[in-house]
Write a protein that holds these residues in place. Structure first.
Motif, PDB file in Angstrom:
ATOM      1  N   PRO A 123       1.395  -1.331   0.012  1.00  0.00           N
ATOM      2  CA  PRO A 123      -0.134  -0.225  -0.157  1.00  0.00           C
ATOM      3  C   PRO A 123       0.928   1.193  -0.087  1.00  0.00           C
ATOM      4  O   PRO A 123       1.970   1.255   0.535  1.00  0.00           O
ATOM      5  CB  PRO A 123      -0.652  -0.423   1.558  1.00  0.00           C
ATOM      6  CG  PRO A 123      -0.712  -1.218   2.177  1.00  0.00           C
ATOM      7  CD  PRO A 123       0.298  -2.275   0.850  1.00  0.00           C
ATOM      8  N   THR A 181       1.623   5.397   0.816  1.00  0.00           N
ATOM      9  CA  THR A 181       1.809   6.419   2.185  1.00  0.00           C
ATOM     10  C   THR A 181       2.501   7.593   1.411  1.00  0.00           C
ATOM     11  O   THR A 181       2.609   8.535   2.150  1.00  0.00           O
ATOM     12  CB  THR A 181       3.224   5.149   2.486  1.00  0.00           C
ATOM     13  OG1 THR A 181       4.519   5.981   1.988  1.00  0.00           O
ATOM     14  CG2 THR A 181       3.203   4.235   3.244  1.00  0.00           C
ATOM     15  N   LYS A 239      -8.522   9.509  -1.312  1.00  0.00           N
ATOM     16  CA  LYS A 239      -7.697   8.507  -1.194  1.00  0.00           C
ATOM     17  C   LYS A 239      -7.586   8.196   0.151  1.00  0.00           C
ATOM     18  O   LYS A 239      -6.891   6.901   0.343  1.00  0.00           O
ATOM     19  CB  LYS A 239      -6.737   8.465  -2.366  1.00  0.00           C
ATOM     20  CG  LYS A 239      -5.789   6.868  -2.866  1.00  0.00           C
ATOM     21  CD  LYS A 239      -4.486   7.292  -3.603  1.00  0.00           C
ATOM     22  CE  LYS A 239      -3.962   5.725  -3.575  1.00  0.00           C
ATOM     23  NZ  LYS A 239      -3.061   6.462  -4.398  1.00  0.00           N
ATOM     24  N   GLN A 240      -6.121   9.262   0.646  1.00  0.00           N
ATOM     25  CA  GLN A 240      -5.112   9.125   1.655  1.00  0.00           C
ATOM     26  C   GLN A 240      -6.767   8.714   2.647  1.00  0.00           C
ATOM     27  O   GLN A 240      -6.657   8.114   3.402  1.00  0.00           O
ATOM     28  CB  GLN A 240      -5.169  10.420   2.108  1.00  0.00           C
ATOM     29  CG  GLN A 240      -4.394  10.698   3.400  1.00  0.00           C
ATOM     30  CD  GLN A 240      -3.375  11.845   3.609  1.00  0.00           C
ATOM     31  OE1 GLN A 240      -3.404  12.220   2.655  1.00  0.00           O
ATOM     32  NE2 GLN A 240      -2.255  11.391   4.671  1.00  0.00           N
ATOM     33  N   TYR A 281      -7.085   5.265   2.971  1.00  0.00           N
ATOM     34  CA  TYR A 281      -6.542   4.703   4.089  1.00  0.00           C
ATOM     35  C   TYR A 281      -6.527   4.926   5.170  1.00  0.00           C
ATOM     36  O   TYR A 281      -6.377   3.901   5.900  1.00  0.00           O
ATOM     37  CB  TYR A 281      -4.873   5.113   3.369  1.00  0.00           C
ATOM     38  CG  TYR A 281      -4.730   4.065   1.875  1.00  0.00           C
ATOM     39  CD1 TYR A 281      -4.939   4.309   0.620  1.00  0.00           C
ATOM     40  CD2 TYR A 281      -3.856   3.385   1.930  1.00  0.00           C
ATOM     41  CE1 TYR A 281      -5.304   3.891  -0.016  1.00  0.00           C
ATOM     42  CE2 TYR A 281      -3.630   2.877   0.302  1.00  0.00           C
ATOM     43  CZ  TYR A 281      -3.760   3.700  -0.409  1.00  0.00           C
ATOM     44  OH  TYR A 281      -3.271   2.237  -1.504  1.00  0.00           O
ATOM     45  N   VAL A 337      -9.289  -0.526   3.187  1.00  0.00           N
ATOM     46  CA  VAL A 337      -7.862  -0.679   3.125  1.00  0.00           C
ATOM     47  C   VAL A 337      -7.473  -2.236   3.363  1.00  0.00           C
ATOM     48  O   VAL A 337      -7.053  -3.445   3.555  1.00  0.00           O
ATOM     49  CB  VAL A 337      -6.248  -0.421   2.145  1.00  0.00           C
ATOM     50  CG1 VAL A 337      -6.620   0.730   1.207  1.00  0.00           C
ATOM     51  CG2 VAL A 337      -5.803   0.562   3.534  1.00  0.00           C
ATOM     52  N   TYR A 386      -9.101  -2.769  -5.361  1.00  0.00           N
ATOM     53  CA  TYR A 386      -9.627  -2.438  -4.356  1.00  0.00           C
ATOM     54  C   TYR A 386     -10.911  -4.187  -3.527  1.00  0.00           C
ATOM     55  O   TYR A 386     -11.702  -4.261  -2.616  1.00  0.00           O
ATOM     56  CB  TYR A 386     -10.346  -1.491  -4.075  1.00  0.00           C
ATOM     57  CG  TYR A 386      -9.811  -0.544  -4.425  1.00  0.00           C
ATOM     58  CD1 TYR A 386      -9.076   0.380  -3.374  1.00  0.00           C
ATOM     59  CD2 TYR A 386      -9.040  -0.085  -5.821  1.00  0.00           C
ATOM     60  CE1 TYR A 386      -7.805   1.414  -4.146  1.00  0.00           C
ATOM     61  CE2 TYR A 386      -8.283   1.286  -6.536  1.00  0.00           C
ATOM     62  CZ  TYR A 386      -7.128   1.220  -4.558  1.00  0.00           C
ATOM     63  OH  TYR A 386      -6.473   3.058  -5.031  1.00  0.00           O
TER      64      TYR A 386
END
Ligand code: HEC
Ligand code: HEC
Length: 483
Positions: free
Chosen positions: A44, A46, A357-358, A361, A366, A392
């Motif tokens: 994944p 960062t 998206k952040q 996560y 996720v 996903y």
């Protein structure tokens, strides 16, 4: 879940730790140096300041640029020219309206006598998901109502494994179904209110008297069919490496593989089918009453108690083979579903999408909605071989809490467990079907509602979503819509 940070050693250790479930040993297709490299590629991210490399192509080189209503009906972009004809033939079979036997169009007959729909596409609309009725009295075509006697692991003695709402000739449909909803208002931390719709099913007009009292229903809406061949091509080890049925790592998320012997189920909303051809064969038989090499009876899901159905004319033509669906037809239809492209993403670099998206996560989505994989390198898989893909999903079963439970159990799977669905292409739902319906029975009318129905192992992720400020929450939704 065991994250993708898993090293080969970690994966080995895991298989030693594994629970009561026997874990089959699959050979890794690749040497260990390549495996390490792939684990790095699929770890994944960062970094949310920019789009990841290749993220805009969720299906790797198979991804299509299509737009418009047929955007989920495109062939894999890398499908070789000499296979395009098979795709087109498969498409014609997928779209074909089957008719009852005997008919003048011999090659199209054999439908029913009991059926849920006349064509694959009637449920999987333009290869997207099924629609639910918006008008009173309209029968749900894209929703299959499974009938399961959990104790005996079988269907209803009269109505079989699924309720068929349509029939041909003199045979009566098995029932009528009405869906109503009771609503619940959920208040998010910043005051926004969202209404959840809990479905209530009313089944009447039963053709042969009451359903057995041991039977419970499991309503399931037709899921979208893009990227099926890519999903088929994910290394089973990559799925099993994420399973943690006894939650040894204590993160509250287990994830269970649906294993039958050494076969790993990955298709179907409870991952109970391990092979695409089998899934398509089941559909021909149970949903449309068409016999094939895996289901020999011309009458599909009619039981011996339904004599009028069993004695109705079949549509097998011996010059074409022993079944209503000759093997070639089954294979072409499966080939078509295996090569339906996932659309390219357009706005992966949009700052709003990146923030969303952040948030996705950070909220822990996720943990189950695993971003990416590299598919197995195998010549037979054609263009689906060795692609970096972004579905996903971990393709595992999770306890999703009481709100999403039904009362059925198949083998060791149930009543609160569902397979994490892939999220690729989810942003195209409305454009393809003119309707948004999410989750296994289509109850959620928008993405927020879908998230707020999460519970069980996903409770913490849901709480994290509820605690976001409105702007960040909207960014997360924008991210989902960009998929
Ligand atoms: C009555 C509606 C209906 C018809 C007709 C139908 N399907 Fe489906 N399809 C479903 C449902 C519901 C599921 C989920 C099944 C489950 O969870 O048990 C499904 C699942 C699938 C899947 C697996 C998807 C996944 O995400 O794992 C494939 C592939 C598929 N169908 C292909 C077909 C093909 C090909 C045809 C025509 C031969 C067809 N279906 C006809 C309703 C339908
Ligand atoms: C514990 C595993 C798990 C976690 C964590 C999780 N999900 Fe899910 N998600 C699932 C499962 C399983 C389903 C299917 C449930 C059903 O159909 O009833 C699902 C369904 C969905 C759907 C609907 C997909 C469809 O095709 O109908 C969306 C959207 C979604 N999840 C988004 C999210 C977001 C956003 C988060 C984080 C806030 C999240 N999920 C966290 C397991 C998870």
């Amino acid at each position: 879940m065991k994250s993708f940070l898993a090293t080969p050693f970690f994966i080995f250790a895991l298989s030693q730790l594994a629970s009561a479930q026997p874990v089959p040993q699959y050979d890794w297709a690749e040497d260990s140096a390549e495996r390490d490299r792939l684990l790095r590629v699929t770890a994944p991210t960062t970094d949310f300041t920019q789009a990841e490399k290749f993220e805009a192509n969720p299906g790797g080189a198979t991804s299509s640029d299509a737009d418009g209503r047929e955007r989920l009906s495109q062939p894999s972009a890398n499908l070789p020219q000499d296979q395009r004809m098979n795709f087109t033939l498969g498409e014609a079979l997928f779209d074909k309206f089957w008719v009852a036997a005997p008919s003048s169009t011999k090659a199209s007959d054999g439908l029913g006598p009991l059926f849920n729909a006349r064509a694959c596409q009637s449920c999987h609309i333009r290869n997207g998901r099924g629609r639910l009725p918006e008008n009173d009295g309209e029968q749900p075509v894209g929703l299959a109502i499974k009938l399961i006697d959990t104790a005996r692991q079988m269907g209803d003695p009269i109505y079989g494994d699924q309720l068929q709402l349509f029939a041909s000739g003199k045979v009566q449909p098995e029932a009528k179904v009405a869906i109503s909803y009771h609503t619940e208002t959920v208040k998010l931390d910043d005051g926004e209110q969202i209404t959840l719709h809990h479905p209530i099913y009313e089944i009447d007009n039963l053709s042969h008297g009451p359903i057995d009292t041991a039977i419970e229903i499991s309503p399931r809406i037709a899921p979208p069919l893009i990227g099926m061949g890519l999903i088929d091509q994910i290394d089973p080890n990559d799925i099993l490496a994420q399973a943690d049925p006894d939650d040894h790592d204590g993160d509250g998320i287990s994830g269970k593989a649906n294993l039958k012997g050494d076969q790993l189920g990955r298709f179907g909303l409870r991952a109970d089918v391990h092979n695409l051809v089998q899934q398509v064969a089941n559909a021909f038989s149970v949903d449309m009453g068409l016999s094939n090499s895996k289901h020999h009876d011309d009458w599909g899901d009619c039981t011996s108690a339904q004599t009028e159905c069993r004695t109705a004319p079949g549509g097998t033509q011996l010059n074409l083979g022993k079944h209503e669906i000759p093997q070639k037809v089954l294979d072409l239809t499966a080939f078509y579903t295996a090569n339906l492209a996932v659309p390219k993403r357009k706005n992966t670099s949009d700052p709003t999408v990146l923030k969303g998206k952040q948030a996705f996560y950070d909220a822990g989505c996720v943990s189950c909605h695993t971003p990416k994989y590299v598919t197995k390198r195998e010549e037979v898989a054609g263009g689906n071989s060795f692609q970096l893909i972004w579905p996903y999903s971990d393709f595992l079963l999770h306890d999703m809490g009481d709100a999403l439970a039904d009362r059925t159990q198949s083998g060791t799977v149930g009543t609160r467990e569902w397979r994490t669905p892939p999220l690729w292409g989810i942003g195209h739902t409305k454009a393809v079907a003119d309707q948004e319906r999410y989750l296994h029975d289509g109850r959620a009318r928008n993405l927020k509602e879908a998230i707020l129905f999460h519970g069980g192992e996903a409770e913490t992720a849901k709480q994290n979503f509820m605690a976001l400020d409105r702007t960040t929450r909207d960014h997360l939704i924008q991210f989902l819509k960009s998929l």
